[in-house]
Motif scaffolding. Sequence first.
Motif, PDB file in Angstrom:
ATOM      1  N   ALA A 139       0.887  -1.678   0.292  1.00 45.23           N
ATOM      2  CA  ALA A 139      -0.510  -0.135   0.413  1.00 45.23           C
ATOM      3  C   ALA A 139       0.462   1.764   0.132  1.00 45.23           C
ATOM      4  N   GLY A 140       2.089   0.977   0.953  1.00 42.36           N
ATOM      5  CA  GLY A 140       3.178   2.071   0.288  1.00 42.36           C
ATOM      6  C   GLY A 140       4.041   2.469  -1.298  1.00 42.36           C
ATOM      7  N   MET A 141       3.763   0.755  -1.497  1.00 44.14           N
ATOM      8  CA  MET A 141       4.729   1.531  -2.347  1.00 44.14           C
ATOM      9  C   MET A 141       4.890   2.965  -3.582  1.00 44.14           C
ATOM     10  N   LYS A 142       5.844   2.863  -4.051  1.00 38.48           N
ATOM     11  CA  LYS A 142       6.515   3.943  -5.468  1.00 38.48           C
ATOM     12  C   LYS A 142       6.282   3.946  -6.256  1.00 38.48           C
ATOM     13  N   ILE A 143       5.932   3.547  -7.429  1.00 39.15           N
ATOM     14  CA  ILE A 143       6.643   3.029  -8.556  1.00 39.15           C
ATOM     15  C   ILE A 143       6.733   3.873  -9.741  1.00 39.15           C
ATOM     16  N   SER A 144       8.269   3.756  -9.931  1.00 41.15           N
ATOM     17  CA  SER A 144       8.384   4.706 -11.838  1.00 41.15           C
ATOM     18  C   SER A 144       8.164   4.356 -12.817  1.00 41.15           C
ATOM     19  N   VAL A 145       7.711   4.349 -13.571  1.00 39.05           N
ATOM     20  CA  VAL A 145       7.805   3.832 -14.828  1.00 39.05           C
ATOM     21  C   VAL A 145       7.891   4.986 -16.358  1.00 39.05           C
ATOM     22  N   ALA A 146       9.699   4.889 -16.367  1.00 41.97           N
ATOM     23  CA  ALA A 146       9.771   5.651 -17.261  1.00 41.97           C
ATOM     24  C   ALA A 146       9.382   7.287 -17.087  1.00 41.97           C
ATOM     25  N   ASP A 147       9.690   7.661 -15.715  1.00 41.09           N
ATOM     26  CA  ASP A 147       9.691   9.023 -14.840  1.00 41.09           C
ATOM     27  C   ASP A 147       7.824   9.084 -14.740  1.00 41.09           C
ATOM     28  N   VAL A 148       6.731   8.372 -14.932  1.00 43.84           N
ATOM     29  CA  VAL A 148       5.459   8.299 -15.011  1.00 43.84           C
ATOM     30  C   VAL A 148       5.378   7.540 -12.609  1.00 43.84           C
ATOM     31  N   LYS A 149       4.969   8.527 -12.249  1.00 43.54           N
ATOM     32  CA  LYS A 149       4.463   7.728 -11.321  1.00 43.54           C
ATOM     33  C   LYS A 149       3.465   7.136 -10.824  1.00 43.54           C
ATOM     34  N   CYS A 150       2.997   6.038 -10.003  1.00 39.77           N
ATOM     35  CA  CYS A 150       2.364   4.544 -10.433  1.00 39.77           C
ATOM     36  C   CYS A 150       2.219   4.096  -8.378  1.00 39.77           C
ATOM     37  N   ILE A 151       1.687   3.782  -8.299  1.00 38.46           N
ATOM     38  CA  ILE A 151       0.864   3.964  -6.878  1.00 38.46           C
ATOM     39  C   ILE A 151      -0.016   2.012  -7.171  1.00 38.46           C
ATOM     40  N   LEU A 152       0.316   1.445  -6.088  1.00 38.67           N
ATOM     41  CA  LEU A 152      -0.922   0.369  -5.705  1.00 38.67           C
ATOM     42  C   LEU A 152      -2.234   0.295  -5.556  1.00 38.67           C
ATOM     43  N   VAL A 153      -2.474  -0.038  -5.540  1.00 39.20           N
ATOM     44  CA  VAL A 153      -4.367  -0.149  -4.821  1.00 39.20           C
ATOM     45  C   VAL A 153      -4.908  -0.875  -4.943  1.00 39.20           C
ATOM     46  N   GLN A 154      -5.285  -1.490  -3.629  1.00 38.61           N
ATOM     47  CA  GLN A 154      -5.656  -3.019  -3.534  1.00 38.61           C
ATOM     48  C   GLN A 154      -7.636  -3.076  -3.849  1.00 38.61           C
ATOM     49  N   LEU A 155      -7.999  -3.763  -4.583  1.00 39.37           N
ATOM     50  CA  LEU A 155      -9.507  -3.653  -4.774  1.00 39.37           C
ATOM     51  C   LEU A 155     -10.153  -4.429  -3.120  1.00 39.37           C
ATOM     52  N   ARG A 156     -11.711  -3.261  -3.374  1.00 37.28           N
ATOM     53  CA  ARG A 156     -12.559  -3.552  -2.000  1.00 37.28           C
ATOM     54  C   ARG A 156     -12.631  -4.935  -1.844  1.00 37.28           C
ATOM     55  N   THR A 157     -13.194  -5.101  -3.269  1.00 41.40           N
ATOM     56  CA  THR A 157     -13.644  -6.323  -3.371  1.00 41.40           C
ATOM     57  C   THR A 157     -13.082  -7.630  -3.815  1.00 41.40           C
ATOM     58  N   GLU A 158     -12.045  -7.390  -3.461  1.00 43.00           N
ATOM     59  CA  GLU A 158     -11.001  -8.592  -3.919  1.00 43.00           C
ATOM     60  C   GLU A 158      -9.501  -8.612  -3.140  1.00 43.00           C
ATOM     61  N   SER A 159      -9.482  -8.111  -1.610  1.00 39.76           N
ATOM     62  CA  SER A 159      -7.816  -7.993  -1.146  1.00 39.76           C
ATOM     63  C   SER A 159      -6.789  -9.213  -1.444  1.00 39.76           C
ATOM     64  N   ASN A 160      -6.575  -9.271  -2.714  1.00 43.05           N
ATOM     65  CA  ASN A 160      -5.003  -9.809  -3.163  1.00 43.05           C
ATOM     66  C   ASN A 160      -4.966  -9.788  -4.525  1.00 43.05           C
ATOM     67  N   LEU A 161      -6.021  -8.802  -4.536  1.00 43.59           N
ATOM     68  CA  LEU A 161      -5.814  -8.555  -6.530  1.00 43.59           C
ATOM     69  C   LEU A 161      -5.795  -7.020  -5.652  1.00 43.59           C
ATOM     70  N   TRP A 162      -4.480  -6.432  -6.664  1.00 40.23           N
ATOM     71  CA  TRP A 162      -4.173  -4.564  -6.884  1.00 40.23           C
ATOM     72  C   TRP A 162      -3.767  -4.418  -7.986  1.00 40.23           C
ATOM     73  N   LYS A 163      -4.793  -3.218  -8.470  1.00 38.40           N
ATOM     74  CA  LYS A 163      -4.506  -2.589  -9.666  1.00 38.40           C
ATOM     75  C   LYS A 163      -2.808  -1.602  -9.201  1.00 38.40           C
ATOM     76  N   VAL A 164      -2.673  -1.326 -10.834  1.00 40.73           N
ATOM     77  CA  VAL A 164      -0.744  -0.067 -10.418  1.00 40.73           C
ATOM     78  C   VAL A 164      -1.667   0.862 -11.466  1.00 40.73           C
ATOM     79  N   VAL A 165      -1.697   2.639 -10.819  1.00 36.46           N
ATOM     80  CA  VAL A 165      -2.622   3.053 -10.518  1.00 36.46           C
ATOM     81  C   VAL A 165      -1.598   4.654 -11.184  1.00 36.46           C
ATOM     82  N   GLU A 166      -1.820   5.248 -11.910  1.00 42.49           N
ATOM     83  CA  GLU A 166      -0.771   5.898 -12.158  1.00 42.49           C
ATOM     84  C   GLU A 166      -1.336   7.869 -11.364  1.00 42.49           C
ATOM     85  N   VAL A 167      -0.319   8.530 -10.724  1.00 44.84           N
ATOM     86  CA  VAL A 167      -0.969   8.681  -9.873  1.00 44.84           C
ATOM     87  C   VAL A 167      -1.725  10.102 -11.078  1.00 44.84           C
TER      88      VAL A 167
END
Length: 339
Positions: free
Chosen positions: A86-114
């Motif tokens: 939940a606290g990870m910050k991922i840089s993809v070609a200078d684009v900042k991304c974070i991980l967002v846990q799904l409310r309906t399925e806790s074992n699945l996370w979205k990689v979202v551009e900030v």
Amino acid sequence: RLQLRLTSLRMWVLANLDVKTAFLRAPVRTAPKRGGTGRIIVVKPPRLLVRHGIVPAGTLWKIKRALYGLQEAPAAWSAHRDEVMAGMKISVADVKCILVQLRTESNLWKVVEVETGKVVGMVGVYVDDLLLSGPQLVVDAMIAAFQQLWETSKPEIPCETNSTKFCGLEIKRGSSGSVQLAQKDYVLELVARYAEELPSGHQTQPWSAPDDFEKEPEYSTTELRRGQTLAGELQWLAQRSRVDIALAVSKMSQMLTKAPREAVVRGLRLLAYLRDTQDFYLEYLPTDQVVTHSDDVAGPQEHLLECFTDASFAPSCMFSQSGALVVWCGAVVAWHTSR
């Protein structure tokens, strides 16, 4: 399956990572407010250390990390892993991304551009296994980010010739970029276990016997347990990749407390069918190869979700059976059948 379906639709890359000695990286949670049990755990040191004078006799060690074998270890690792992700910050070609846990399925996370909120990848978690999917740049960035946090195995990239295992599934890529889900190794394991009891001859149907059966007035606990064990082993297939046996496993399970010996006979016949169809797999095709079933949709669309239901009406004076299929853009992602 949802993650793999999205992967095939967007022609994403897949990678599988295993976190090494995962439990030992998680602190034991003793405080109830942090999900702990409220108890302090102590252990005796190995006798060898006491015998050689390295540790004084009578010493006890307080556990700080989730040792393997502790009742709290799986939950401690899961909570620690989720907090870190939940606290990870991922840089993809200078684009900042974070991980967002799904409310309906806790074992699945979205990689979202900030900045844009766009979903550019997915992460599936299963204890200490991580299934990463997204464009090549996103997957490479995720691999680097996770390997900075934890020691992991070498990434496994499924292709036409090599598969990777995740959550009981064998995952491969087809020549067209499709994603293929199978459980052949598990089928072969079951076939080997019951080899001497399986019927000979080619089995073409998972459930060819009539639904009605004679109730067995007397049977032993051992016979019942044997039928329950076989049903559970087959259920592992029916729930994950072998939608074709879902009805048969349901029918067999319904017989267990009335005719466990007959249930075993039919279960072994079903296992013989699996032996003869061990190369079957569930395939998720790319968008341009998808055929949908809705008349009012002009071509495949990523947001198209279809649900098909049906029910029998007390055939052979037995109970009715219902069934449902959930289809995402032409591919089955969920199913259920029951009495």
